[in-house]
Design a protein around this motif. Structure first.
Motif, PDB file in Angstrom:
ATOM      1  N   LEU A 191      12.751 170.683 114.368  1.00 25.49           N
ATOM      2  CA  LEU A 191      12.097 169.715 113.477  1.00 25.49           C
ATOM      3  C   LEU A 191      11.921 168.408 114.247  1.00 25.49           C
ATOM      4  N   SER A 192      10.727 167.846 114.125  1.00 30.33           N
ATOM      5  CA  SER A 192      10.461 166.663 114.945  1.00 30.33           C
ATOM      6  C   SER A 192      11.089 165.446 114.290  1.00 30.33           C
ATOM      7  N   SER A 193      11.596 164.534 115.122  1.00 29.16           N
ATOM      8  CA  SER A 193      12.303 163.406 114.532  1.00 29.16           C
ATOM      9  C   SER A 193      11.365 162.440 113.810  1.00 29.16           C
ATOM     10  N   GLU A 194      10.043 162.572 114.000  1.00 24.77           N
ATOM     11  CA  GLU A 194       9.161 161.682 113.199  1.00 24.77           C
ATOM     12  C   GLU A 194       9.121 162.130 111.748  1.00 24.77           C
ATOM     13  N   ARG A 195       9.274 163.445 111.526  1.00 21.08           N
ATOM     14  CA  ARG A 195       9.171 163.924 110.141  1.00 21.08           C
ATOM     15  C   ARG A 195      10.540 164.109 109.489  1.00 21.08           C
TER      16      ARG A 195
ATOM     17  N   HIS B  43      28.763 161.105  90.696  1.00 25.65           N
ATOM     18  CA  HIS B  43      29.951 160.527  90.063  1.00 25.65           C
ATOM     19  C   HIS B  43      31.185 160.592  90.959  1.00 25.65           C
ATOM     20  N   TYR B  44      31.225 161.570  91.894  1.00 29.39           N
ATOM     21  CA  TYR B  44      32.432 161.733  92.704  1.00 29.39           C
ATOM     22  C   TYR B  44      32.321 161.071  94.059  1.00 29.39           C
ATOM     23  N   SER B  45      31.123 160.645  94.465  1.00 29.20           N
ATOM     24  CA  SER B  45      30.914 160.392  95.890  1.00 29.20           C
ATOM     25  C   SER B  45      31.177 158.962  96.321  1.00 29.20           C
ATOM     26  N   CYS B  46      31.883 158.804  97.437  1.00 28.53           N
ATOM     27  CA  CYS B  46      32.106 157.469  97.998  1.00 28.53           C
ATOM     28  C   CYS B  46      31.052 157.166  99.057  1.00 28.53           C
ATOM     29  N   GLY B  47      30.173 158.090  99.330  1.00 28.79           N
ATOM     30  CA  GLY B  47      29.136 157.848 100.342  1.00 28.79           C
ATOM     31  C   GLY B  47      28.360 159.134 100.524  1.00 28.79           C
ATOM     32  N   THR B  48      27.054 159.069 100.507  1.00 32.79           N
ATOM     33  CA  THR B  48      26.228 160.260 100.707  1.00 32.79           C
ATOM     34  C   THR B  48      25.009 159.882 101.524  1.00 32.79           C
ATOM     35  N   ALA B  49      24.631 160.779 102.413  1.00 26.77           N
ATOM     36  CA  ALA B  49      23.372 160.585 103.142  1.00 26.77           C
ATOM     37  C   ALA B  49      22.562 161.853 102.967  1.00 26.77           C
ATOM     38  N   ASP B  50      21.265 161.707 102.818  1.00 31.24           N
ATOM     39  CA  ASP B  50      20.400 162.883 102.749  1.00 31.24           C
ATOM     40  C   ASP B  50      19.672 163.038 104.064  1.00 31.24           C
ATOM     41  N   ILE B  51      19.549 164.291 104.489  1.00 34.65           N
ATOM     42  CA  ILE B  51      18.665 164.601 105.612  1.00 34.65           C
ATOM     43  C   ILE B  51      17.365 165.023 104.966  1.00 34.65           C
ATOM     44  N   GLU B  52      16.304 164.301 105.278  1.00 40.20           N
ATOM     45  CA  GLU B  52      15.055 164.500 104.539  1.00 40.20           C
ATOM     46  C   GLU B  52      13.911 164.827 105.487  1.00 40.20           C
ATOM     47  N   TYR B  53      12.945 165.558 104.952  1.00 46.98           N
ATOM     48  CA  TYR B  53      11.802 165.984 105.763  1.00 46.98           C
ATOM     49  C   TYR B  53      10.514 165.584 105.041  1.00 46.98           C
ATOM     50  N   ALA B  54       9.525 165.172 105.838  1.00 49.83           N
ATOM     51  CA  ALA B  54       8.239 164.757 105.257  1.00 49.83           C
ATOM     52  C   ALA B  54       7.397 166.015 104.996  1.00 49.83           C
ATOM     53  N   PHE B  55       7.710 166.716 103.908  1.00 48.21           N
ATOM     54  CA  PHE B  55       6.968 167.936 103.564  1.00 48.21           C
ATOM     55  C   PHE B  55       5.501 167.589 103.292  1.00 48.21           C
ATOM     56  N   PRO B  56       4.586 168.481 103.682  1.00 52.05           N
ATOM     57  CA  PRO B  56       3.161 168.149 103.523  1.00 52.05           C
ATOM     58  C   PRO B  56       2.700 168.027 102.076  1.00 52.05           C
ATOM     59  N   PHE B  57       3.475 168.562 101.099  1.00 52.59           N
ATOM     60  CA  PHE B  57       3.028 168.422  99.712  1.00 52.59           C
ATOM     61  C   PHE B  57       3.364 167.046  99.150  1.00 52.59           C
ATOM     62  N   LEU B  58       4.083 166.230  99.918  1.00 50.97           N
ATOM     63  CA  LEU B  58       4.436 164.897  99.431  1.00 50.97           C
ATOM     64  C   LEU B  58       3.370 163.897  99.855  1.00 50.97           C
ATOM     65  N   THR B  59       3.318 162.777  99.130  1.00 54.44           N
ATOM     66  CA  THR B  59       2.387 161.716  99.510  1.00 54.44           C
ATOM     67  C   THR B  59       2.850 161.166 100.861  1.00 54.44           C
ATOM     68  N   PRO B  60       1.904 160.795 101.759  1.00 55.13           N
ATOM     69  CA  PRO B  60       2.336 160.267 103.054  1.00 55.13           C
ATOM     70  C   PRO B  60       3.342 159.123 102.871  1.00 55.13           C
TER      71      PRO B  60
END
Ligand code: GAP
Length: 567
Positions: A325-329, A342-359
Motif C-alpha cells: 500500500l502506498s504511503s500517499e493513500r 468507552h474503554y480506550s486511553c488512546g486509539t489510532a486508525d490506519i486508514e486508506y483512501a478508498f476510491p469510493f470516498l470523496t477525495p
C-alpha cells in the motif's frame, strides 16, 4: 480508477461475488471466488506469518521496548452470553438508526447526509439551483422547484413532501424561500425544508436518501446478530454471533498463561469471522454483515503500555506498506478524545483512501487501541463504567453488579519480580476483507504495452505483491508442438507442490500473458525454441515486462526467491 471498474473485474475474474446471487443476493454478504479465496488466504497467511509464527522472540524488533512472545488461538463464534454483557456489547454496541416513514427503509443516522449527497434525486434537484462556492444557495426559485417536483421529482423522489404535496406547499414555499435564500441557506437546509410537509410545524424533517420521504428521529439499534442454542427458543437460550474476535482472546487469557510458558509481554492472535447486523452495509465489501478480523491482544506491564502502544501503531502501519500500500493513500490517524471508545486511553486508525470516498477522505483499515486493563477487569469483576478517571463496576438499582463478571482471577503474577497485576492491553484489530479491498484497489493498474507488432495497446493488470497474488506463476509452452507442452507440464509439476502455479497452453501467448496480468500473477514462465536447445526458459515480470532466462530446473528457487525478496 472508478469503483465500478474494480467491482466488474472482481466478478469477471472470480475474486468476489454477491452472496446468493442467483436469488437476487443478500445485502451485506459477499462470497470470495476462486481467485478471491486465494488472495484472502494469502493475506491471512502473511499476517499470521509476520505477526505470530515468523516472529522472533529472541530479538528486540526495531522500535519495541523489549523482545516479546506471540501465540495464537481459535475460539468459537458463539460464546457464553455473559461475555457480551461484561464486554459492554450487550448494552452499548449500537448505532443510531432512522426509518423512512414513506418507503420504510432504514439508515444509519450518521450516514444520512453523506448518502443524500450521493442520491440521484438530490443531484437532479441541485442541477436546477444556483449554488455558490461555499455550498450556499445563490438562487432557489420556487417555481423551478415545483416544476422539478411535478416532473423528475415524481420518479426520483416520490416520498418527498414537495413532490407528494406540491399544491398545498406552494404558498408557504414561495414566502419562506424568499426569506431563507436571502440568509444564505445551504443545500442540506433546503432539503430538510422541502421534506417538511407542514409549514410552521416545529422542527424540519430529514429526507430519505432513497425516496425523499421523511425520516423518524434516530433510535438505538444493537448490531449483534442473535440466535438460540439448543431446542428451546427463550431468553435463557439466547446467544449471539460474535461481533469481534477480541473477546475470545480475553476469556482465554488464563488458559493460555496456564498452558504455555508465555511471560509478559506477549500477544495472543486470532483470525476469524465476526458478524454485525450493519444498518446500511455499503461500498462493496467495506461494510459487510459477515466479515473476517485479524486481531492481536498484546498484554504488557501498565508502566510500559504507552511505549507498546506506539510500537504496535507503527509496526502495523508498516505491515501494509511492506505489502504494497502506498504511503500517499495510507495514513495513521490518532483519535480525538471525543472519538475514543468507552474503554480506550488512546486509539489510532490506519486508514486508506478508498476510491469510493470523496477525495481527501480516508476509511478505516485497522484500529490500534490502548485498552488499559478494561477487558480483563470486566471479565473478572463485571461490566465496568467510567467514573471520573476510573472504571468501576456498573450497578443496578439494588446496588448489585448490573452484569456479573466470571469471578475468576485474571491477574498476572510475575515470578521474577514477585509482582501481581492486571496487565494492560494493546489491541491491533484489522479486517481481512478491508485489507483485501485495499490491496485490490491499490493493485488495479492500467498502462500501455506493445502488442506483437510493437503497437502500444491498453493493458489492465493487478500489481499485487507476489506474497498476496492468488497465482504465483503461470507456465506456458510457446506453441503446442515440438515437445514444448511436455517440458512445460514437467516444470508445472515440479512447482505445484510448493507454489500455486497455473498451466495454460491455449491461445496466443500475448493473450495468455494478459489473462494472468488481470489476476495479478507476478511471473510467467515460457518454454520456447531455445529451451529445446539449451534447457533454459524465459521468466516474464508482470510489472516491468522484463524477460530473462533461467535453467528450467531453477524455476522454483528463482520464483520463490523473488516472492520473498520483493519489497
Ligand atoms: N476489537 C475491536 C474492534 O472490533 P472495530 O474497529 O470495530 O474494532 C476492527 O473493528 C476492524 O474490523 C476494522 O478496522 C475493520 O477493518 C473491520 N471491520 C469492522 N466492521 C466491519 C464491517 N462491517 N465490515 C468489514 N470489516 C469490518
Amino acid at each position: 480508477m472508478e469503483m465500478d471498474q474494480l467491482v466488474s473485474l472482481c466478478k469477471r475474474r472470480g475474486f468476489l461475488f454477491q452472496s446468493s446471487e442467483i436469488y437476487g443476493g443478500l445485502n451485506g454478504f459477499w462470497d470470495y471466488g476462486p481467485m478471491g479465496v486465494e488472495l484472502k488466504r494469502n493475506i491471512r497467511e502473511a499476517w499470521w506469518q509476520d505477526m505470530v509464527t515468523g516472529h522472533n522472540e529472541l530479538v528486540v524488533p526495531p522500535g519495541a521496548p523489549s523482545a516479546y512472545q506471540m501465540v495464537g488461538i481459535d475460539a468459537t463464534i458463539i460464546m457464553h452470553p455473559q461475555v457480551w454483557k461484561c464486554s459492554g456489547h450487550y448494552d452499548l454496541f449500537h448505532d443510531m438508526m432512522q426509518t423512512c416513514r414513506q418507503c420504510k427503509r432504514l439508515f444509519r443516522a450518521d450516514q444520512v447526509f453523506d448518502m443524500l449527497k450521493e442520491a440521484q434525486w438530490v443531484q437532479s434537484l441541485a442541477s436546477t439551483l444556483e449554488i455558490g462556492p461555499e455550498g450556499r444557495l445563490l438562487k432557489a426559485d420556487a417555481e423551478g422547484l415545483l416544476r422539478w417536483a411535478k416532473s423528475k421529482g415524481r420518479k426520483l423522489a416520490p416520498g418527498l413532501a414537495l413532490v407528494r404535496k406540491a399544491e398545498s406547499m406552494q404558498p408557504a414555499l414561495l414566502s419562506r424561500l424568499a426569506d431563507l435564500t436571502g440568509q444564505g441557506m445551504s443545500l442540506p437546509e433546503l432539503l430538510r425544508f422541502l421534506a417538511t410537509e407542514e409549514a410552521g410545524a416545529p422542527g424540519l424533517q430529514t429526507p430519505c436518501p432513497d425516496c425523499g420521504g421523511d425520516l423518524t428521529e434516530p433510535r438505538e439499534f444493537n448490531l449483534m446478530f442473535e440466535t438460540h442454542t439448543g431446542a428451546v427458543r427463550d431468553e435463557s437460550s439466547r446467544t449471539f454471533l460474535r461481533p469481534e474476535t477480541a473477546q475470545g482472546i480475553f476469556v482465554n487469557f488464563k488458559n493460555v498463561t496456564d498452558s504455555t510458558r508465555v511471560r509478559i509481554p506477549f500477544g495472543i492472535a486470532q483470525i476469524g469471522k465476526s458478524f454485525r447486523n450493519e444498518i446500511t452495509p455499503r461500498n462493496f465489501t467495506f461494510r459487510s454483515r459477515e466479515f473476517e478480523q485479524m486481531e492481536i491482544e498484546f498484554f504488557c506491564h501498565p508502566s510500559q503500555s504507552a511505549a507498546w502502544y506506539r510500537y504496535w501503531r507503527d509496526r502495523r502501519y508498516q505491515w501494509y506498506v511492506e505489502l504494497g500500500l502506498s504511503s500517499e493513500r495510507l495514513r495513521l490517524r490518532d483519535h480525538s478524545p471525543e472519538e475514543l471508545s468507552h474503554y480506550s486511553c488512546g486509539t489510532a486508525d490506519i486508514e486508506y483512501a478508498f476510491p469510493f470516498l470523496t477525495p481527501g477522505e480516508f476509511g478505516e483499515l485497522e484500529g490500534v487501541a490502548h485498552r488499559g486493563d478494561f477487558d480483563l477487569r470486566s471479565h473478572m469483576e463485571g461490566k465496568l463504567v467510567r467514573q471520573g478517571d476510573h472504571f468501576v463496576v456498573e450497578t443496578d438499582e439494588t446496588g448489585r453488579p448490573k452484569h456479573r463478571g466470571s469471578g475468576k482471577d485474571l491477574a498476572y503474577f510475575d515470578d521474577e519480580t514477585k509482582e501481581r497485576y492486571v496487565p494492560h492491553v494493546i489491541e491491533p484489530s484489522a479486517g481481512a476483507d478491508r485489507a483485501a479491498l485495499a490491496f485490490l484497489c491499490e493493485a488495479y493498474t492500467e498502462d500501455l504495452v506493445p502488442d506483437e507488432h510493437g503497437k502500444p495497446t491498453p493493458r489492465l493488470f493487478l500489481r499485487l505483491h507476489p506474497r498476496l497474488a492468488p497465482i504465483k506463476a503461470a507456465v506456458f509452452p510457446l506453441v503446442k508442438k515440438d515437445g514444448m507442452p511436455e517440458i512445460a507440464r514437467e516444470i508445472y509439476s515440479q512447482l505445484k507442490p510448493h507454489l500455486n502455479v497455473f498451466y495454460d497452453e491455449k491461445g496466443a501467448i500475448g493473450r495468455r500473458y494478459r489473462r494472468q496480468d488481470e489476476i495479478g500473477t507476478p511471473f510467467c514462465i515460457t518454454v520456447d525454441g531455445q529451451t529445446l536447445a539449451d534447457g533454459t526458459v524465459t521468466i516474464r515480470d508482470r510489472d516491468t515486462l522484463r524477460q530473462w532466462r533461467v535453467k528450467k530446473e531453477e524455476c522454483l528457487s528463482e520464483i520463490s526467491g523473488r516472492i520473498r525478496t520483493r519489497s
